[in-house]
Design a protein around this motif. Structure first.
Motif, short mmCIF file in Angstrom:
data_model
loop_
_atom_site.label_atom_id
_atom_site.label_comp_id
_atom_site.label_asym_id
_atom_site.label_seq_id
_atom_site.Cartn_x
_atom_site.Cartn_y
_atom_site.Cartn_z
N THR A 170 8.14 7.22 -15.53
CA THR A 170 8.04 5.77 -15.37
C THR A 170 8.31 5.37 -13.93
N PHE A 171 9.37 5.91 -13.34
CA PHE A 171 9.67 5.62 -11.94
C PHE A 171 8.45 5.88 -11.06
N VAL A 172 7.92 7.10 -11.20
CA VAL A 172 6.89 7.53 -10.27
C VAL A 172 5.60 6.74 -10.46
N THR A 173 5.19 6.50 -11.72
CA THR A 173 3.93 5.76 -11.88
C THR A 173 4.10 4.29 -11.52
N THR A 174 5.29 3.74 -11.74
CA THR A 174 5.52 2.36 -11.27
C THR A 174 5.35 2.31 -9.76
N LEU A 175 5.97 3.28 -9.10
CA LEU A 175 5.88 3.38 -7.65
C LEU A 175 4.43 3.45 -7.19
N THR A 176 3.66 4.36 -7.80
CA THR A 176 2.28 4.54 -7.33
C THR A 176 1.41 3.35 -7.70
N ASP A 177 1.70 2.69 -8.82
CA ASP A 177 0.94 1.49 -9.17
C ASP A 177 1.20 0.39 -8.15
N VAL A 178 2.48 0.09 -7.95
CA VAL A 178 2.85 -1.01 -7.07
C VAL A 178 2.37 -0.75 -5.65
N ILE A 179 2.68 0.46 -5.14
CA ILE A 179 2.27 0.79 -3.77
C ILE A 179 0.75 0.86 -3.67
N GLY A 180 0.11 1.42 -4.69
CA GLY A 180 -1.34 1.55 -4.67
C GLY A 180 -2.02 0.19 -4.57
N PHE A 181 -1.64 -0.73 -5.46
CA PHE A 181 -2.25 -2.05 -5.43
C PHE A 181 -1.91 -2.79 -4.13
N PHE A 182 -0.64 -2.68 -3.73
CA PHE A 182 -0.19 -3.39 -2.55
C PHE A 182 -0.92 -2.89 -1.29
N ALA A 183 -0.98 -1.55 -1.16
CA ALA A 183 -1.61 -0.97 0.03
C ALA A 183 -3.09 -1.34 0.07
N PHE A 184 -3.76 -1.20 -1.05
CA PHE A 184 -5.20 -1.46 -1.06
C PHE A 184 -5.50 -2.94 -0.80
N LEU A 185 -4.85 -3.81 -1.57
CA LEU A 185 -5.15 -5.24 -1.43
C LEU A 185 -4.60 -5.78 -0.11
N GLY A 186 -3.44 -5.26 0.32
CA GLY A 186 -2.88 -5.69 1.59
C GLY A 186 -3.78 -5.31 2.75
N LEU A 187 -4.21 -4.05 2.78
CA LEU A 187 -5.11 -3.60 3.85
C LEU A 187 -6.42 -4.39 3.81
N ALA A 188 -6.90 -4.64 2.58
CA ALA A 188 -8.15 -5.40 2.45
C ALA A 188 -7.97 -6.79 3.04
N THR A 189 -6.83 -7.42 2.76
CA THR A 189 -6.58 -8.76 3.28
C THR A 189 -6.55 -8.76 4.81
N VAL A 190 -5.88 -7.76 5.37
CA VAL A 190 -5.75 -7.70 6.83
C VAL A 190 -7.07 -7.32 7.49
N ILE A 191 -7.75 -6.32 6.94
CA ILE A 191 -8.93 -5.76 7.62
C ILE A 191 -10.22 -6.50 7.27
N LEU A 192 -10.37 -6.87 6.00
CA LEU A 192 -11.67 -7.37 5.56
C LEU A 192 -11.82 -8.89 5.66
N LEU A 193 -10.69 -9.59 5.58
CA LEU A 193 -10.84 -11.06 5.57
C LEU A 193 -10.97 -11.63 6.98
#
Lengths: 460, 460
Positions: B437-460
């Motif tokens: 649970t720890f690890v998949t929560t980590l990868t879910d949160v970081i995964g979504f955050f990194a992808f959407l965050g980078l998209a916001t910074v780079i693509l918008l």
């Protein structure tokens, strides 16, 4: 069950291989101090020395072997994990290797040979005495992972008509007894095993008692062609300590002892747990970076393909998402719940298949139970998550969509979790090997499709 | 390793409990044909009868027990899984239960008692002879899952100064020997074990030889307070067949034999694999619907909370998603790859901790290796998925965002996969229990955050 407390103090008591000792050993290696090294290694059990060699880095290992290779004996060699055994053998002077191999039982030599390349196999076979070499080559003629490979050929047998006294006299006169044996096997004149007597009964009976009078009530044999996984199951199921192995004409060809069966049980478990996680089943913590990438990349690649499949499903609903963006945030919940529920059902099924608790007799009942469990869990989470969807996002209908999608996906997860491993098993495949990917792909695709599809129909 | 072929033919040979036999047994139960039932059950090993009782449904089980409860013996009782044992005991006439319990070794009685409720415990204790009752109560005084609970108190000992002949004469004269024993333990006058002699050596040595001359080279004892998981480890690591158990003043209090250790190893495996999947570690395929829901709901609920956390992260980027809807389709790929990579690293680490292959000596090196593996896999999938993102969605920058997010998330997954179980273990918790649970929560949160965050910074 037991709490795992990994204090160094416990490690001390357990391993004889304490963190402190490892540090001192590495210091001695660096200082090239052979005397100190021998003093530190000498009290360790061969199994602990093998662990040490696995735990230290490749540079330290090379240093240690250069200084100490003369002391590597057969038992250390047979305890070492496959992943570094070749490396260790390369460091051994020929005469050390010869001596090490000669002191092993034939089953241990076979175990070592199996994982070596041809030239190293030749060196080891050449080091054996002729009689052992023949025995090892005969064992190697059995299929890999068969009882024939696992057994030792040294068996202690007695004709059925002997008395306790005759058996004891025979044992006293015999100077080539196996290192460990727990039964005297009673054979008929054609060497077919007919029963066995435990050494405890033999020792506590009077000399004139006939062996057939004190033989064990329950007696079974294992066929040399049987798979080692089955051997482990039989030992565990029937509490055997040792078991005669027979060929296709029921003649005795060897004996398997419980320590080897326990080892197989441990390996089978390792295989199951690693396969369920999508890691190559030969992985070990002592593997290098390159081997590790090679083991993990393929499964991640399969996952990439299935994740793209899920992305395609979502892509079909871009119009819906662009209208209600909140769907994008909520849809992973449905998929994730399905994936977890599927993994739960799947793991219980894989384990039950491995322990032969899930059979054709109860498969139907278990499938039905899983379906009901899936529905009940689905209902429960539909209510909870429907409420969150309603209150959190201010739309009762969004809550309904979430709830319905969860019910569908948890039912699919439950059915997939039991039917996929049952199906793979029926097809003669290992249910642990690819069930996880099947099931999570199923729950991802269905989860996204059900949620976004229902949202399109109900909310738009 | 071994292929799993679950043909009925193999089940036949393995179990003695064939699908066909089960069908006939159920027919006999339905027809209330006691004779046919006895004939079908009689040739089965107690372990197979226990499996049968577990595999059939509750109604059939009631029917079978009503007709056949008189024949239930101690061995069947001790083989039956905890989940139905109480039910079976309730069906047994008092005199059958008394007789069944009396024929068991004390360690088996303890094993049965542990999982029963107070009133049933009383009935069973009352059925024992006084000397056994005392032994059982003493064993129950040791902590659950300790060596003291696991051991049998019947040990075969000899004073150190005895000869082979004296030992054999003693064994012949002794009519209360344990069912199974493999060593004679040499004790000093204060009952402290000093070594042991295998029965094989005893049998093959001349009567005048001193026991100390033929004792085993390597000898170890287990403390009664040690955890049973450690006992299983010690047996497996040092290839023990039996091992004396001592109290805190090093006096002999009992013996543990390898079949019990093998059983514990099997249970520990079950626990690890079920905990990793987030299933209660007592789950069994024979549990009813209600128990199953009760086992699985809590973990799914935890997962619901963490999934909602991930949804909140995504929610922060709704503005970005509403501009580029394709992000919604691609973001689960990043999260899923991270989850899978994390599970891979985690499973290898949990397994290595269980087998004591991951220790303080090599933890740092393993962490470094995981980080490098995570980076390499991240780079590989960044290139593949970056290409897909570019070509499939016609935006090179989208490909870059995907690639960068994958690198970040696979590195986080690798580090989380090794550091979380190491941390839990250091804190004295079972690393299998909540790592997933720890690890998949980590990868879910970081995964979504990194992808959407980078998209916001780079693509918008």
């Amino acid at each position: 069950m037991a709490q795992h407390e990994a204090s160094d103090a416990r490690d001390d008591e357990l391993q004889g291989l304490t963190g402190r000792r490892v540090d001192l050993i590495l210091d001695a290696v660096e200082a090239r101090d052979t005397d100190a090294l021998s003093e530190l290694l000498e009290p360790l059990h061969p199994a602990d020395i093998a662990d040490l060699l696995e735990q230290i880095g490749p540079v330290e290992r090379r240093g240690l072997l250069t200084l100490w290779s003369g002391e590597i004996d057969g038992e250390i060699l047979s305890e070492i994990s496959d992943s570094i055994r070749e490396e260790v053998i390369d460091y051994l002077p020929r005469h050390v290797l010869t001596e090490a191999v000669r002191e092993l039982d034939t089953d241990d030599v076979v175990d070592i040979l199996e994982d070596l390349e041809e030239p190293q196999q030749e060196i080891i076979l050449g080091a054996l005495e002729m009689v052992d070499r023949v025995a090892v080559e005969q064992a190697m003629a059995y299929p890999e992972y068969s009882a024939g490979r696992l057994m030792q050929r040294e068996a202690v047998v007695a004709p059925m008509h002997w008395t306790v006294g005759e058996a004891i006299d025979f044992l006293r006169a015999n100077d080539r007894l196996p290192d460990q044996f727990y039964h005297v096997i009673l054979v008929d004149p054609r060497m077919k095993p007919q029963g066995y007597v435990t050494l405890g009964r033999l020792l506590s009976s009077r000399r004139e008692v006939k062996l057939t009078e004190i033989e064990e009530e329950s007696f079974r044999t294992i066929r040399a062609s049987q798979e080692e996984a089955d051997v482990a199951y039989i030992f565990n199921q029937y509490h055997l300590i040792s078991c005669p192995v027979v060929d296709d004409s029921d003649r005795l060809v060897g004996v398997i002892t419980i320590d080897d069966a326990m080892n197989v049980l441990d390996e089978e478990h390792e295989e199951d747990i690693l396969r369920l996680a999508g890691v190559g089943d030969e992985s070990s913590i002592s593997d290098g970076v390159f081997d590790t990438v090679k083991q993990r990349f393929p499964w991640l690649f399969v996952n990439l393909l299935t994740a793209n499949m899920a992305a395609l499903v979502i892509g079909q609903f871009e119009a819906t998402i662009s209208v209600i963006v909140a769907l994008a945030a909520l849809m992973p919940i449905v998929a994730s719940m399905g994936g977890n529920a599927g993994t739960q059902a799947l793991t219980v099924a894989v384990r039950a298949l491995a322990t032969r608790d899930l059979t054709t007799s109860n498969a139907m009942r278990v499938v039905k139970r899983e379906a009901v469990v899936g529905l009940l869990n689905g209902l429960g989470f539909a209510i909870i998550m429907g409420g969150i969807g309603w209150l959190g996002y201010g739309s009762a209908m969004l809550g309904v969509v979430l709830g319905l999608a969860l019910i569908v996906n948890l039912l699919v997860a439950a059915l997939g979790g039991i039917l996929v491993p049952l199906g793979l098993n029926r097809m003669g495949l290992d249910p642990a090997l690819s069930s996880g990917t099947f099931v999570t792909t199923l729950t991802d695709v269905i989860g996204f499709f059900a949620f976004l599809g229902l949202a399109t129909v109900i909310l738009l």
